[in-house]
Write an enzyme that holds these catalytic residues in place. Structure first.
Site, PDB file in Angstrom:
ATOM      1  N   HIS A   1       0.971  -1.284   0.001  1.00 25.33           N
ATOM      2  CA  HIS A   1      -0.032  -0.121   0.018  1.00 25.33           C
ATOM      3  C   HIS A   1       0.692   1.344   0.006  1.00 25.33           C
ATOM      4  CE1 HIS A   1      -4.014  -1.709   1.362  1.00 25.33           C
ATOM      5  NE2 HIS A   1      -3.332  -2.795   1.354  1.00 25.33           N
TER       6      HIS A   1
ATOM      7  N   ASP B   1      -1.231 -19.436  -0.460  1.00 21.96           N
ATOM      8  CA  ASP B   1      -0.713 -19.615  -1.588  1.00 21.96           C
ATOM      9  C   ASP B   1       0.668 -20.122  -1.686  1.00 21.96           C
ATOM     10  OD1 ASP B   1       0.680 -17.605  -0.349  1.00 21.96           O
ATOM     11  OD2 ASP B   1       0.387 -16.172  -2.129  1.00 21.96           O
TER      12      ASP B   1
ATOM     13  N   ASP C   1      -6.629 -12.841  -2.196  1.00 20.43           N
ATOM     14  CA  ASP C   1      -5.917 -11.687  -2.341  1.00 20.43           C
ATOM     15  C   ASP C   1      -5.462 -11.347  -3.726  1.00 20.43           C
ATOM     16  OD1 ASP C   1      -4.715  -9.049  -1.588  1.00 20.43           O
ATOM     17  OD2 ASP C   1      -2.884  -9.902  -0.884  1.00 20.43           O
TER      18      ASP C   1
END
Length: 386
Positions: free
Chosen positions: A148, A253, A278
C-alpha cells in the site's frame, strides 16, 4: 422451502453433495426460483424441468471470496467501473467463486467513492457474483503498509464516516488499523452493520482488544502485515487468535504463510478461519505484469512482487487455495471447503451464501475428485462450464 415437482427448475445429481451436516453420497440438489428447494438421496429426488447428472463430481457450496483485488487482466484500483467488476467476477467464476467482494486497496477519497458507486451499481444491475465491497484501507499503519502507498493513509474524518455510513451496499467490509481509528468511530461503523477487520497494523495487544470490544470482528490476511507474536508483545495477532469474537482470513498460496502458521490458526480458531485469495489481475489471464499505483508488479513463477521483491497480492484462485490448504494441513476436504464458503459467509453476516440447504441461494460449484472446477451456478443459473 416446499415446492411441487412442477415448480422445480433444476435437479443436479452428484456422487457426493456437501450439505450443512456433512457429505451426502449419491445425492441430488433441487433448485427453484434461484434457491435450493430440495436436498436428499438421488433415489428419492422429485421430478424437475431439467435434470443434470454430474457423474463422479462433487457438489459443494459456491466459494465466497472476501478479498479480490482483480482478475481477468483487470485491477479494480485502476478501473473502478461496473464493466471491470463484471470481468473480475467472470474470471473468478472459472475457479468456483460465486460470491465476492471486489477490493480497493488504499487510494484517494475520490477513488473510494467511485469504488462504492461501482459496486453499488454492479449489485443493482445483477452482475453475477458481486455482493458488495471490501475497502482495504486507507485507515492503516505506515509501518505495516506492505504494498500500500502510505501517502494515502489517514484517520477517518467526518466526511469519511458519512461516506461509509451511506454506502447502500448489501455488504461492506473495511480493513483498518485499530491505532488509526478512534474507538468511537469503530463503534459507530460497527453498529451501522459495516463489517470491520484489523489489518496492516502495528497495534498493541491492548489496542487490538479494545478495537474488538468496540466492534472489530475480523483479521485481514492473518500473520501478514502485522508484527509477529512476541513473548511480551502478542499484538494484533495474539488478540485475533485469542478472541472468541474474531474471524481470521488466510492467504494459502505457499508464499504468504508457512504451513505451520495455517495449521496453528486452524487449530486455535476452529470454524472461524476462512480462505481469501488476495487475487490480482493475472488470475484468470496470461498477464505477466501490471501497474499498481505507479509501481510495476511482475509475475515471477506463481508469485507476484514489485521490482524490489515485495509481495503484491497473490496469484491465487480459490480452488487452488483449497487444494493447497488440504495438502499443507491434512485437514478434511469438508472443513477446507467450508473455509472457502460457509465461514466467510458467516463472518460477513450473509447466511444466504456458502451453504447447500433448503432456502439458501443456489450458488453451487461442481468439482472433480481432484478438486478442479467443472461448473459453477449462481442463483441456480449455470455461469461457467469447463
Amino acid at each position: 422451502m416446499t415446492v411441487s415437482a412442477a415448480d422445480m427448475d433444476l435437479l443436479l445429481h452428484a456422487s457426493r453433495v456437501l450439505g450443512v451436516d456433512g457429505w451426502l453420497d449419491d445425492a441430488a440438489v433441487g433448485v427453484a426460483g434461484g434457491r435450493v428447494a430440495w436436498l436428499g438421496p438421488a433415489l428419492h429426488a422429485p421430478a424437475a424441468k431439467q435434470v443434470v447428472d454430474l457423474g463422479d463430481s462433487l457438489l459443494a457450496p459456491g466459494f465466497v471470496d472476501l478479498q479480490v483485488n482483480g482478475g481477468g487482466g483487470v485491477l479494480f484500483n485502476q478501473d473502478r467501473s461496473v464493466d471491470a467488476l463484471r470481468c473480475i467476477a467472470a474470471a473468478h467464476r472459472r475457479f468456483g467463486t460465486t460470491a465476492l467482494l471486489p477490493t480497493l486497496i488504499s487510494d484517494t477519497r475520490l477513488a473510494m467513492r467511485e469504488a462504492i458507486e461501482a459496486a453499488r451499481r454492479a449489485v443493482d444491475e445483477g452482475v453475477p457474483g458481486v455482493i458488495g465491497l471490501h475497502l482495504e484501507g486507507p485507515y492503516l499503519a505506515a509501518e505495516r503498509r506492505g504494498v500500500h502507498r502510505a501517502e494515502h493513509f489517514h484517520s477517518p474524518d467526518s466526511e469519511d464516516i458519512e461516506c461509509l455510513l451511506t454506502h447502500a451496499l448489501p455488504h461492506l467490509l473495511v480493513t483498518l488499523a485499530p491505532e488509526a481509528v478512534s474507538l468511537s468511530a469503530i463503534t459507530r461503523l460497527a453498529e451501522a452493520g459495516i463489517r470491520l477487520s484489523m489489518g496492516h497494523t502495528a497495534a498493541s495487544f491492548e489496542q487490538a482488544e479494545a478495537a474488538i470490544s468496540a466492534g472489530v470482528r475480523g483479521a485481514t490476511h492473518l500473520f501478514n502485515a502485522m508484527p509477529p507474536w512476541a513473548g511480551r508483545a502478542p499484538g494484533a495477532l495474539g488478540a485475533s487468535l485469542l478472541s472468541a469474537e474474531t474471524w481470521c482470513g488466510l492467504i494459502v498460496d505457499g508464499h504468504h504463510l508457512h504451513p505451520a502458521s495455517v495449521r496453528l490458526a486452524m487449530r486455535m480458531k476452529p470454524g472461524r478461519c476462512f480462505l481469501v485469495t488476495d487475487a490480482m489481475p493475472p488470475v484468470g489471464s496470461a498477464q505477466e505484469a501490471f501497474d499498481l499505483d505507479g509501481r510495476r508488479v511482475l509475475r515471477r513463477g506463481d508469485r507476484l512482487e514489485t521490482e524490489d521483491g515485495t509481495l503484491a497480492g497473490a496469484l491465487l484462485d480459490m480452488a487452488s487455495a483449497i487444494r493447497r490448504c488440504v495438502q499443507q494441513t491434512g485437514a478434511p476436504l469438508e472443513d477446507v471447503l467450508r473455509m472457502a464458503s460457509t465461514c466467510p459467509a458467516d463472518f460477513l453476516g450473509a447466511p444466504d451464501y456458502g451453504r447447500i440447504a433448503p432456502g439458501a441461494r443456489a450458488d453451487l460449484v461442481e468439482l472433480s475428485p481432484g478438486i478442479e472446477v467443472r461448473s459453477t451456478w449462481i442463483g441456480g443459473r449455470r455461469e461457467f462450464a469447463a
